[in-house]
Design an enzyme around this catalytic site. Sequence first.
Site, mmCIF file in Angstrom:
data_model
loop_
_atom_site.group_PDB
_atom_site.id
_atom_site.type_symbol
_atom_site.label_atom_id
_atom_site.label_comp_id
_atom_site.label_asym_id
_atom_site.label_seq_id
_atom_site.Cartn_x
_atom_site.Cartn_y
_atom_site.Cartn_z
ATOM 1 N N ASP A 132 0.815 -1.205 0.000
ATOM 2 C CA ASP A 132 0.000 0.000 0.000
ATOM 3 C C ASP A 132 0.862 1.274 0.000
ATOM 4 O OD1 ASP A 132 -2.440 1.205 -0.002
ATOM 5 O OD2 ASP A 132 -2.671 1.248 2.168
ATOM 6 N N CYS A 189 -26.096 -11.433 -5.028
ATOM 7 C CA CYS A 189 -25.997 -10.668 -3.780
ATOM 8 C C CYS A 189 -25.687 -9.198 -4.087
ATOM 9 C CB CYS A 189 -24.884 -11.261 -2.915
ATOM 10 S SG CYS A 189 -24.554 -10.341 -1.411
ATOM 11 N N CYS A 196 -24.349 0.354 2.076
ATOM 12 C CA CYS A 196 -23.480 1.540 2.093
ATOM 13 C C CYS A 196 -24.319 2.793 2.385
ATOM 14 C CB CYS A 196 -22.747 1.695 0.758
ATOM 15 S SG CYS A 196 -21.760 3.210 0.726
HETATM 16 S S1 SF4 Z 1 -21.742 -8.328 -0.013
HETATM 17 FE FE1 SF4 Z 1 -20.993 -7.464 -1.916
HETATM 18 S S2 SF4 Z 1 -18.918 -8.262 -2.128
HETATM 19 FE FE2 SF4 Z 1 -19.971 -9.565 -0.623
HETATM 20 S S3 SF4 Z 1 -20.832 -11.258 -1.839
HETATM 21 FE FE3 SF4 Z 1 -22.411 -9.694 -1.668
HETATM 22 S S4 SF4 Z 1 -22.154 -8.478 -3.535
HETATM 23 FE FE4 SF4 Z 1 -20.263 -9.657 -3.271
HETATM 24 S S1 SF4 Z 2 -18.748 4.233 2.744
HETATM 25 FE FE1 SF4 Z 2 -19.697 2.586 1.579
HETATM 26 S S2 SF4 Z 2 -18.153 1.955 0.091
HETATM 27 FE FE2 SF4 Z 2 -17.100 3.171 1.611
HETATM 28 S S3 SF4 Z 2 -16.317 1.625 3.062
HETATM 29 FE FE3 SF4 Z 2 -18.315 2.348 3.849
HETATM 30 S S4 SF4 Z 2 -19.835 0.923 3.064
HETATM 31 FE FE4 SF4 Z 2 -17.942 0.633 1.875
#
Ligand code: SF4
Ligand code: SF4
Length: 307
Positions: A132, A189, A196
Amino acid sequence: MNTQKAKHTATVKQIASDLGFDACGISKAVFLENDAVNLEKWLNNGYHGKMKWMENYFDKRLDPTLLVPGAKSVISLLFNYYPEKMFDNEDVKISKYAYGQDYHFVIKDKQKKFMQALTEQVGEIEGRVFVDSAPVLDRAWAAKSGLGWIGKNSMLITKQKGSFYFIAEIIVDLDLAADLPTTDHCGTCRACIDACPTDAIVEDRVVDSTKCISYLTIELREQIPSSFKDKMEGWAFGCDICQDVCPWNKFSQAHKTQEFFPNPTLEHLHKNEWQEFTEEVFKEVFKKSAVKRAGFIKLKENINFCK
Ligand code: SF4
Ligand code: SF4
Protein backbone atom coordinates in the site's frame (compact mmCIF):
# COMPACT_ATOMS: atom_id res chain seq x y z
CA MET A 1 7.28 -26.81 -16.20
CA ASN A 2 11.04 -26.98 -15.82
CA THR A 3 12.27 -28.35 -12.52
CA GLN A 4 14.08 -25.21 -11.45
CA LYS A 5 10.97 -23.08 -11.96
CA ALA A 6 8.89 -25.60 -10.00
CA LYS A 7 11.49 -25.66 -7.24
CA HIS A 8 11.62 -21.85 -6.98
CA THR A 9 7.82 -21.67 -6.93
CA ALA A 10 7.66 -24.19 -4.09
CA THR A 11 10.33 -22.21 -2.23
CA VAL A 12 8.30 -18.99 -2.53
CA LYS A 13 5.14 -20.65 -1.19
CA GLN A 14 7.06 -22.25 1.67
CA ILE A 15 8.65 -18.96 2.74
CA ALA A 16 5.22 -17.27 2.68
CA SER A 17 3.83 -19.96 4.93
CA ASP A 18 6.86 -19.90 7.27
CA LEU A 19 6.49 -16.15 7.73
CA GLY A 20 2.83 -16.49 8.67
CA PHE A 21 1.20 -15.13 5.52
CA ASP A 22 -2.28 -16.59 5.12
CA ALA A 23 -2.08 -17.00 1.37
CA CYS A 24 0.39 -16.58 -1.46
CA GLY A 25 -0.42 -16.34 -5.16
CA ILE A 26 1.79 -15.75 -8.17
CA SER A 27 1.11 -13.85 -11.41
CA LYS A 28 3.18 -13.25 -14.51
CA ALA A 29 4.57 -9.71 -14.42
CA VAL A 30 2.64 -8.44 -17.44
CA PHE A 31 0.83 -5.20 -18.27
CA LEU A 32 -2.63 -5.13 -16.63
CA GLU A 33 -4.69 -4.34 -19.72
CA ASN A 34 -8.22 -4.59 -18.32
CA ASP A 35 -7.30 -2.67 -15.24
CA ALA A 36 -5.81 0.10 -17.39
CA VAL A 37 -9.24 0.74 -18.92
CA ASN A 38 -11.01 0.63 -15.55
CA LEU A 39 -8.45 2.84 -13.84
CA GLU A 40 -8.60 5.44 -16.60
CA LYS A 41 -12.40 5.52 -16.45
CA TRP A 42 -12.35 5.80 -12.65
CA LEU A 43 -9.89 8.70 -12.76
CA ASN A 44 -11.78 10.45 -15.58
CA ASN A 45 -14.94 10.26 -13.49
CA GLY A 46 -13.10 12.03 -10.68
CA TYR A 47 -13.83 9.20 -8.25
CA HIS A 48 -10.39 9.67 -6.67
CA GLY A 49 -11.47 13.12 -5.38
CA LYS A 50 -8.59 15.08 -3.88
CA MET A 51 -6.21 12.11 -3.98
CA LYS A 52 -4.32 13.73 -6.85
CA TRP A 53 -1.38 11.39 -6.28
CA MET A 54 -3.53 8.65 -7.81
CA GLU A 55 -3.20 10.34 -11.18
CA ASN A 56 0.56 9.91 -11.05
CA TYR A 57 2.52 6.90 -12.19
CA PHE A 58 -0.35 5.66 -14.37
CA ASP A 59 1.93 3.37 -16.40
CA LYS A 60 3.87 2.17 -13.37
CA ARG A 61 0.63 1.09 -11.71
CA LEU A 62 -0.08 -1.21 -14.60
CA ASP A 63 3.33 -2.40 -15.71
CA PRO A 64 5.51 -4.10 -13.06
CA THR A 65 8.56 -4.03 -15.35
CA LEU A 66 8.62 -0.25 -14.87
CA LEU A 67 9.02 -0.81 -11.13
CA VAL A 68 11.52 -3.67 -11.32
CA PRO A 69 13.46 -3.85 -14.58
CA GLY A 70 13.32 -7.38 -15.96
CA ALA A 71 10.45 -8.31 -13.62
CA LYS A 72 9.04 -11.76 -14.35
CA SER A 73 6.68 -12.49 -11.47
CA VAL A 74 4.43 -10.72 -8.99
CA ILE A 75 4.03 -12.50 -5.66
CA SER A 76 0.83 -11.52 -3.86
CA LEU A 77 0.52 -12.10 -0.13
CA LEU A 78 -2.44 -11.93 2.22
CA PHE A 79 -2.28 -11.27 5.94
CA ASN A 80 -5.36 -11.60 8.12
CA TYR A 81 -6.32 -8.69 10.41
CA TYR A 82 -9.76 -9.82 11.53
CA PRO A 83 -9.86 -9.14 15.30
CA GLU A 84 -11.16 -11.48 17.95
CA LYS A 85 -13.63 -8.89 19.17
CA MET A 86 -14.90 -5.60 17.85
CA PHE A 87 -14.81 -2.41 19.89
CA ASP A 88 -18.14 -2.22 21.59
CA ASN A 89 -18.56 1.51 21.22
CA GLU A 90 -21.67 2.55 19.38
CA ASP A 91 -20.66 6.19 19.18
CA VAL A 92 -17.20 6.02 17.64
CA LYS A 93 -16.00 3.33 15.30
CA ILE A 94 -12.62 2.82 13.71
CA SER A 95 -11.84 0.39 10.95
CA LYS A 96 -10.64 -3.02 12.10
CA TYR A 97 -7.40 -2.78 10.15
CA ALA A 98 -6.32 0.09 12.41
CA TYR A 99 -6.90 -1.55 15.82
CA GLY A 100 -3.26 -2.50 16.27
CA GLN A 101 0.10 -1.32 14.98
CA ASP A 102 0.49 0.28 11.58
CA TYR A 103 0.40 -2.58 9.06
CA HIS A 104 2.79 -0.78 6.73
CA PHE A 105 5.69 -1.40 9.13
CA VAL A 106 4.62 -4.84 10.34
CA ILE A 107 4.05 -6.28 6.87
CA LYS A 108 7.04 -4.58 5.26
CA ASP A 109 9.26 -6.11 7.92
CA LYS A 110 7.94 -9.56 6.99
CA GLN A 111 8.44 -8.85 3.29
CA LYS A 112 12.07 -7.90 3.87
CA LYS A 113 12.57 -11.21 5.68
CA PHE A 114 10.86 -12.86 2.71
CA MET A 115 13.33 -11.35 0.24
CA GLN A 116 16.26 -12.30 2.44
CA ALA A 117 15.12 -15.93 2.71
CA LEU A 118 14.41 -16.09 -1.02
CA THR A 119 17.84 -14.73 -1.94
CA GLU A 120 19.48 -17.21 0.39
CA GLN A 121 17.72 -20.08 -1.33
CA VAL A 122 17.68 -19.12 -5.01
CA GLY A 123 20.68 -16.78 -5.26
CA GLU A 124 20.90 -13.08 -6.15
CA ILE A 125 17.68 -11.68 -7.62
CA GLU A 126 16.24 -8.23 -8.20
CA GLY A 127 13.02 -7.50 -6.35
CA ARG A 128 11.00 -4.85 -4.58
CA VAL A 129 8.42 -5.10 -1.82
CA PHE A 130 5.18 -3.13 -1.75
CA VAL A 131 2.46 -2.74 0.80
CA ASP A 132 0.00 0.00 0.00
CA SER A 133 3.00 2.28 -0.38
CA ALA A 134 3.77 2.52 -4.05
CA PRO A 135 1.86 2.58 -7.29
CA VAL A 136 0.75 -1.03 -7.33
CA LEU A 137 -2.82 -2.28 -7.89
CA ASP A 138 -2.72 -4.79 -5.10
CA ARG A 139 -6.27 -6.15 -5.38
CA ALA A 140 -5.90 -6.65 -9.12
CA TRP A 141 -2.69 -8.63 -8.67
CA ALA A 142 -4.12 -10.70 -5.83
CA ALA A 143 -7.19 -11.56 -7.94
CA LYS A 144 -5.05 -12.38 -10.97
CA SER A 145 -3.05 -14.81 -8.86
CA GLY A 146 -6.16 -16.69 -7.76
CA LEU A 147 -6.27 -15.54 -4.14
CA GLY A 148 -9.86 -14.36 -4.47
CA TRP A 149 -12.16 -12.25 -6.60
CA ILE A 150 -12.96 -8.55 -6.59
CA GLY A 151 -16.37 -8.27 -4.95
CA LYS A 152 -19.03 -5.71 -5.80
CA ASN A 153 -17.67 -3.66 -2.86
CA SER A 154 -14.32 -3.63 -4.76
CA MET A 155 -12.56 -5.61 -2.01
CA LEU A 156 -10.66 -8.83 -2.59
CA ILE A 157 -12.88 -11.64 -1.28
CA THR A 158 -11.59 -15.09 -0.46
CA LYS A 159 -13.88 -18.08 -0.28
CA GLN A 160 -11.98 -19.44 2.70
CA LYS A 161 -11.92 -16.46 5.08
CA GLY A 162 -13.61 -13.42 3.57
CA SER A 163 -11.95 -10.07 2.96
CA PHE A 164 -10.31 -8.76 6.14
CA TYR A 165 -6.78 -9.06 4.80
CA PHE A 166 -3.83 -6.79 4.18
CA ILE A 167 -2.51 -7.31 0.68
CA ALA A 168 1.19 -7.04 -0.13
CA GLU A 169 3.27 -7.70 -3.24
CA ILE A 170 6.81 -8.62 -4.07
CA ILE A 171 7.87 -8.05 -7.68
CA VAL A 172 10.86 -10.18 -8.68
CA ASP A 173 12.90 -10.96 -11.78
CA LEU A 174 12.56 -14.66 -10.95
CA ASP A 175 10.59 -16.92 -13.27
CA LEU A 176 7.83 -18.60 -11.26
CA ALA A 177 4.76 -20.69 -12.13
CA ALA A 178 1.68 -18.45 -12.23
CA ASP A 179 -1.54 -19.41 -10.43
CA LEU A 180 -4.90 -19.26 -12.18
CA PRO A 181 -7.54 -16.65 -11.29
CA THR A 182 -10.59 -17.87 -9.39
CA THR A 183 -14.25 -17.28 -10.30
CA ASP A 184 -16.55 -14.57 -8.98
CA HIS A 185 -18.87 -15.69 -6.18
CA CYS A 186 -20.93 -12.54 -5.58
CA GLY A 187 -23.77 -13.92 -7.67
CA THR A 188 -27.02 -11.97 -7.21
CA CYS A 189 -26.00 -10.67 -3.78
CA ARG A 190 -25.91 -6.89 -3.42
CA ALA A 191 -25.75 -6.62 0.38
CA CYS A 192 -22.74 -4.27 0.27
CA ILE A 193 -24.39 -1.92 -2.23
CA ASP A 194 -27.60 -1.76 -0.20
CA ALA A 195 -25.80 -1.29 3.13
CA CYS A 196 -23.48 1.54 2.09
CA PRO A 197 -24.90 4.59 3.89
CA THR A 198 -23.52 7.10 1.39
CA ASP A 199 -24.28 5.21 -1.84
CA ALA A 200 -20.57 5.20 -2.62
CA ILE A 201 -20.69 1.92 -4.57
CA VAL A 202 -21.89 3.50 -7.80
CA GLU A 203 -21.79 0.31 -9.84
CA ASP A 204 -20.54 -3.23 -9.30
CA ARG A 205 -16.87 -3.05 -8.28
CA VAL A 206 -16.74 0.75 -8.60
CA VAL A 207 -16.48 2.93 -5.50
CA ASP A 208 -16.75 6.70 -5.81
CA SER A 209 -14.17 7.65 -3.17
CA THR A 210 -15.60 11.14 -2.81
CA LYS A 211 -18.67 9.53 -1.19
CA CYS A 212 -16.83 6.81 0.73
CA ILE A 213 -16.49 7.22 4.51
CA SER A 214 -12.95 5.83 4.39
CA TYR A 215 -11.91 8.65 2.09
CA LEU A 216 -13.89 11.27 3.99
CA THR A 217 -12.38 10.32 7.37
CA ILE A 218 -8.79 9.61 6.30
CA GLU A 219 -7.79 11.07 2.95
CA LEU A 220 -9.87 14.25 2.76
CA ARG A 221 -7.76 16.98 4.34
CA GLU A 222 -10.63 19.41 4.71
CA GLN A 223 -14.04 19.52 6.38
CA ILE A 224 -16.33 16.64 5.50
CA PRO A 225 -19.19 18.14 3.45
CA SER A 226 -22.30 18.69 5.57
CA SER A 227 -24.37 16.56 3.19
CA PHE A 228 -22.79 13.52 4.90
CA LYS A 229 -23.68 14.66 8.42
CA ASP A 230 -26.30 12.02 9.18
CA LYS A 231 -24.77 9.24 7.12
CA MET A 232 -21.55 8.42 8.96
CA GLU A 233 -23.06 5.81 11.31
CA GLY A 234 -20.39 6.57 13.89
CA TRP A 235 -17.35 5.85 11.72
CA ALA A 236 -14.51 8.19 12.73
CA PHE A 237 -11.64 6.45 10.93
CA GLY A 238 -12.38 4.28 7.91
CA CYS A 239 -15.52 2.22 7.45
CA ASP A 240 -16.11 -1.54 7.43
CA ILE A 241 -19.82 -1.62 6.63
CA CYS A 242 -19.56 -3.10 3.12
CA GLN A 243 -17.26 -5.82 4.45
CA ASP A 244 -19.21 -6.50 7.64
CA VAL A 245 -22.36 -7.27 5.66
CA CYS A 246 -20.61 -9.50 3.13
CA PRO A 247 -21.76 -13.09 3.63
CA TRP A 248 -18.27 -14.36 2.86
CA ASN A 249 -17.00 -12.66 6.00
CA LYS A 250 -18.93 -15.16 8.08
CA PHE A 251 -15.87 -17.28 7.42
CA SER A 252 -13.45 -14.73 8.88
CA GLN A 253 -11.28 -16.09 11.66
CA ALA A 254 -9.52 -14.06 14.31
CA HIS A 255 -5.84 -13.40 13.71
CA LYS A 256 -3.23 -14.21 16.36
CA THR A 257 -0.71 -11.53 15.47
CA GLN A 258 0.49 -9.75 18.58
CA GLU A 259 1.26 -6.52 16.69
CA PHE A 260 -2.35 -6.23 15.54
CA PHE A 261 -3.89 -6.72 18.97
CA PRO A 262 -5.68 -3.52 19.97
CA ASN A 263 -4.13 -1.01 22.30
CA PRO A 264 -5.83 -1.72 25.68
CA THR A 265 -6.60 1.98 26.21
CA LEU A 266 -8.52 2.03 22.97
CA GLU A 267 -10.43 -1.06 23.94
CA HIS A 268 -11.66 0.47 27.17
CA LEU A 269 -12.27 4.01 26.02
CA HIS A 270 -15.79 5.05 26.93
CA LYS A 271 -18.11 7.12 24.80
CA ASN A 272 -17.57 10.33 26.75
CA GLU A 273 -13.81 9.93 26.75
CA TRP A 274 -13.80 9.86 22.95
CA GLN A 275 -15.50 13.25 22.97
CA GLU A 276 -12.87 14.64 25.32
CA PHE A 277 -9.97 13.14 23.44
CA THR A 278 -6.78 15.14 24.03
CA GLU A 279 -3.63 15.20 21.94
CA GLU A 280 -1.81 13.34 24.77
CA VAL A 281 -4.34 10.50 24.69
CA PHE A 282 -4.13 10.45 20.90
CA LYS A 283 -0.33 10.16 21.00
CA GLU A 284 -0.48 7.39 23.60
CA VAL A 285 -3.28 5.35 22.04
CA PHE A 286 -2.19 5.66 18.42
CA LYS A 287 1.58 5.70 18.98
CA LYS A 288 2.28 3.02 16.40
CA SER A 289 -1.11 2.95 14.71
CA ALA A 290 -2.21 3.70 11.15
CA VAL A 291 -4.71 6.13 12.72
CA LYS A 292 -1.77 8.53 13.00
CA ARG A 293 -2.17 9.01 9.24
CA ALA A 294 -5.31 11.05 9.88
CA GLY A 295 -3.69 13.13 12.63
CA PHE A 296 -5.13 14.39 15.91
CA ILE A 297 -7.08 17.34 14.49
CA LYS A 298 -8.68 15.33 11.69
CA LEU A 299 -9.66 12.49 14.04
CA LYS A 300 -11.17 14.94 16.52
CA GLU A 301 -13.12 16.62 13.72
CA ASN A 302 -14.30 13.21 12.54
CA ILE A 303 -15.44 12.25 16.04
CA ASN A 304 -17.39 15.48 16.37
CA PHE A 305 -18.83 15.13 12.88
CA CYS A 306 -20.05 11.58 13.25
CA LYS A 307 -21.44 11.75 16.78
S1 SF4 B 1 -21.74 -8.33 -0.01
FE1 SF4 B 1 -20.99 -7.46 -1.92
S2 SF4 B 1 -18.92 -8.26 -2.13
FE2 SF4 B 1 -19.97 -9.57 -0.62
S3 SF4 B 1 -20.83 -11.26 -1.84
FE3 SF4 B 1 -22.41 -9.69 -1.67
S4 SF4 B 1 -22.15 -8.48 -3.54
FE4 SF4 B 1 -20.26 -9.66 -3.27
S1 SF4 C 1 -18.75 4.23 2.74
FE1 SF4 C 1 -19.70 2.59 1.58
S2 SF4 C 1 -18.15 1.95 0.09
FE2 SF4 C 1 -17.10 3.17 1.61
S3 SF4 C 1 -16.32 1.62 3.06
FE3 SF4 C 1 -18.31 2.35 3.85
S4 SF4 C 1 -19.83 0.92 3.06
FE4 SF4 C 1 -17.94 0.63 1.88
